[in-house]
Write a protein that holds these residues in place. Structure first.
Motif, PDB file in Angstrom:
ATOM      1  N   GLY A 302      -5.433 -15.167   7.387  1.00 16.99           N
ATOM      2  CA  GLY A 302      -5.038 -14.193   6.372  1.00 16.99           C
ATOM      3  C   GLY A 302      -3.568 -13.840   6.493  1.00 16.99           C
ATOM      4  N   TYR A 303      -3.045 -13.206   5.457  1.00 19.88           N
ATOM      5  CA  TYR A 303      -1.632 -12.822   5.417  1.00 19.88           C
ATOM      6  C   TYR A 303      -1.506 -11.327   5.145  1.00 19.88           C
ATOM      7  CZ  TYR A 303      -0.072 -17.692   5.262  1.00 19.88           C
ATOM      8  OH  TYR A 303       0.193 -19.002   5.573  1.00 19.88           O
ATOM      9  N   SER A 304      -0.403 -10.763   5.613  1.00 14.57           N
ATOM     10  CA  SER A 304      -0.077  -9.391   5.237  1.00 14.57           C
ATOM     11  C   SER A 304       1.421  -9.279   5.009  1.00 14.57           C
ATOM     12  CB  SER A 304      -0.526  -8.389   6.308  1.00 14.57           C
ATOM     13  OG  SER A 304       0.301  -8.432   7.445  1.00 14.57           O
ATOM     14  N   VAL A 305       1.787  -8.252   4.253  1.00 14.95           N
ATOM     15  CA  VAL A 305       3.194  -7.945   4.000  1.00 14.95           C
ATOM     16  C   VAL A 305       3.376  -6.453   4.229  1.00 14.95           C
ATOM     17  CG1 VAL A 305       2.770  -7.671   1.514  1.00 14.95           C
ATOM     18  CG2 VAL A 305       5.091  -8.061   2.331  1.00 14.95           C
ATOM     19  N   THR A 306       4.475  -6.088   4.868  1.00 15.18           N
ATOM     20  CA  THR A 306       4.782  -4.690   5.151  1.00 15.18           C
ATOM     21  C   THR A 306       6.104  -4.337   4.497  1.00 15.18           C
ATOM     22  OG1 THR A 306       3.640  -4.879   7.287  1.00 15.18           O
ATOM     23  CG2 THR A 306       5.063  -2.958   6.973  1.00 15.18           C
ATOM     24  N   LEU A 307       6.090  -3.232   3.740  1.00 17.56           N
ATOM     25  CA  LEU A 307       7.260  -2.792   2.981  1.00 17.56           C
ATOM     26  C   LEU A 307       7.639  -1.371   3.368  1.00 17.56           C
ATOM     27  CD1 LEU A 307       6.038  -3.960  -0.549  1.00 17.56           C
ATOM     28  CD2 LEU A 307       7.932  -4.981   0.734  1.00 17.56           C
ATOM     29  N   PRO A 308       8.917  -1.000   3.225  1.00 19.10           N
ATOM     30  CA  PRO A 308       9.289   0.408   3.401  1.00 19.10           C
ATOM     31  C   PRO A 308       8.591   1.255   2.335  1.00 19.10           C
ATOM     32  CG  PRO A 308      11.238  -1.017   3.322  1.00 19.10           C
ATOM     33  CD  PRO A 308      10.076  -1.851   2.888  1.00 19.10           C
ATOM     34  N   ALA A 338      -2.668  -6.569   2.669  1.00 20.46           N
ATOM     35  CA  ALA A 338      -3.236  -7.766   3.285  1.00 20.46           C
ATOM     36  C   ALA A 338      -4.144  -8.466   2.287  1.00 20.46           C
ATOM     37  CB  ALA A 338      -4.017  -7.402   4.542  1.00 20.46           C
ATOM     38  N   GLY A 339      -4.194  -9.781   2.396  1.00 21.59           N
ATOM     39  CA  GLY A 339      -5.037 -10.550   1.497  1.00 21.59           C
ATOM     40  C   GLY A 339      -5.053 -12.014   1.866  1.00 21.59           C
ATOM     41  N   THR A 340      -5.720 -12.806   1.080  1.00 21.10           N
ATOM     42  CA  THR A 340      -5.944 -14.240   1.197  1.00 21.10           C
ATOM     43  C   THR A 340      -6.879 -14.582   2.353  1.00 21.10           C
ATOM     44  OG1 THR A 340      -4.188 -14.996   2.703  1.00 21.10           O
ATOM     45  CG2 THR A 340      -3.579 -14.614   0.393  1.00 21.10           C
ATOM     46  N   ALA A 341      -7.564 -15.676   2.201  1.00 25.49           N
ATOM     47  CA  ALA A 341      -8.458 -16.206   3.230  1.00 25.49           C
ATOM     48  C   ALA A 341      -8.372 -17.718   3.179  1.00 25.49           C
ATOM     49  CB  ALA A 341      -9.893 -15.738   2.983  1.00 25.49           C
TER      50      ALA A 341
END
Length: 447
Positions: A302-308, A338-341
């Protein structure tokens, strides 16, 4: 010592109130650290091992942040095969299958596909929910104790609940059908109109204006927080309680005598053990195999992205967007999506098209976050997913003192502390807080 030895040890623990077991826990993610905590709380001598240089550096590092009892349904369901076919060939597909010359993958996939039935999914919801509610109770207990000891485990926790939003009326209606079942099991949820969703979370205004919200389901008792922060700080707490945490210690084998494991070997040390817990995420598969146990767990990437997320621009309520297949949590001054598999083996390479698909979904839902998209931090990790969507907890294999705590998939944060407490009860022979029968490995071999 024969098979009755572990029972003798348990009786001694109950009878003497002072008998100490030597227990080795392998894995210092959320599952392993909470397990070490629960065993130390019961007065045992615990050694916590991890191959990485610290705690919480694998699956626990940057997950979606949700501690969601309302989100415990397994991924496998009747809609999954059709979605996989529809998404074939898309680099940014929410679910991607990459077939390998790996017998374990094919066996896992066959097991997973047999679970893609509504009845099979329903079978696992209530056991998972009971475990999630125990997790909530244990996290409250951990918070109360660490605060009383002036060492609170802070982790950007939010108690604003989790809001599931639906783009299509039929999906909203299908999800709402489960509310009464969950309520009877102890979980209150509220159906919200599109307008009420925006009232609860004003950042959804642009999606509402585009007609993208058919309705929502809010679980006010759900929570969110930074799993990695919690894991690191609880790891420090267990060391204060006497747990020996040894980082950079990769397990290379086991010393055995009869039907017991007597020691855990690393490259540098041999650790004596009265009991061994394998809680190393996807690494548990290899470790269990060393002990002669095959487990139906496979990595799902899985993937995640973190933003201010400074100010009031970003949402504050944790969200699940059922159409975009993403979860979103406010973690202090950060926003985590977070998303995708991807079922494709043990590869941990970060593929930018897939990583950016999570960012694009975030900005599509919250256009106001586009201003900070250039500051995005991307991450990918492997979820240890059982084939039926529930973790594997309890004794396994021919060694009577070998225990598993693995297979939580995307629910490690939601089910972790409860899994640890229930397993500690089983190891120590104390009064069980939860029946572990639904989580035993034997369920995969019943006809």
């Amino acid at each position: 010592m024969r098979a009755s030895m572990i029972k003798v040890l348990r009786r001694k623990v109950r009878a003497s109130g002072g008998f100490t077991l030597k227990i080795v826990v392998v894995g210092a993610g959320i599952i392993g650290v909470t397990t070490a905590y629960e065993l130390a709380e019961r007065g045992h001598q615990v050694t916590l091992l991890d191959k990485r240089e610290g705690a919480g550096l694998e699956t626990s590092y940057a997950n979606g942040g949700q501690i969601g009892a309302s989100e415990v349904a397994p991924w496998a369901g009747p809609e999954v095969p059709g979605l996989v076919l529809r998404w074939l060939g898309r680099a940014d597909a929410p679910f991607r299958l990459r077939l390998k010359a790996d017998p374990d993958q094919w066996i896992w996939l066959m097991r997973f596909l047999t679970r893609c039935r509504a009845s099979a999914r329903a079978q696992r919801i209530l056991p998972n929910l009971a475990l999630a509610l125990l997790t909530r109770a244990r996290m409250d207990a951990i918070a109360a104790q660490t605060e009383s000891e002036s060492s609170p485990v802070a982790f950007d926790e939010s108690r604003k609940g989790i809001l599931q939003i639906f783009h299509h009326a039929h999906a909203f209606k299908e999800a709402a059908a489960n509310i009464e079942t969950m309520r009877r099991a102890g979980l209150e949820q509220t159906m919200l109109s599109a307008r009420e969703c925006v009232d609860l979370e004003p950042a959804l205004g642009p999606a509402f204006q585009k007609g993208e919200i058919a309705g929502g389901i809010h679980c006010p008792s759900d929570r969110s927080g930074d799993a990695q922060k919690f894991t690191v700080r609880l790891a420090a707490e267990v060391q204060r309680k006497g747990v020996a945490f040894i980082a950079g210690a990769e397990v290379t084998g086991f010393e055995t005598r009869g039907d017991r494991i007597t020691g855990v070997r690393t490259r540098a040390w041999l650790f004596g053990a009265d009991a061994v817990v394998l809680a190393a995420g996807v690494g548990t598969v290899r470790l269990a195999h060393m002990a002669g146990v095959r487990i139906p767990v496979y990595p799902v990437k899985g993937y995640s992205v973190t933003l201010p997320a400074a100010g009031d621009v970003a949402p504050r309520v944790s969200l699940t967007d059922e159409a975009r297949k993403i979860v979103i949590s406010r973690l202090g001054d950060r926003l985590r999506t977070a998303g995708t598999a991807e079922v494709g083996g043990y590869d941990t390479d970060l593929e930018m098209p897939r990583a950016r698909s999570v960012l694009d979904a975030t900005v599509d839902l919250f256009p106001q976050m586009g201003e900070v998209a250039g500051s995005a931090e991307f991450w990918t990790g492997l979820r240890p997913m059982s084939s039926d969507g529930s973790p594997i907890i309890g004794q396994a294999g021919r060694f009577t003192n070998l225990y598993l705590n693995t297979g939580h998939g995307s629910l490690g944060w939601t089910l972790g502390a409860g899994s640890a407490a229930a397993l500690a009860d089983a190891i120590c022979g104390t009064r069980p807080q939860l029946d572990l029968t639904p989580f035993g490995i034997k369920r995969f071999f019943l006809t």
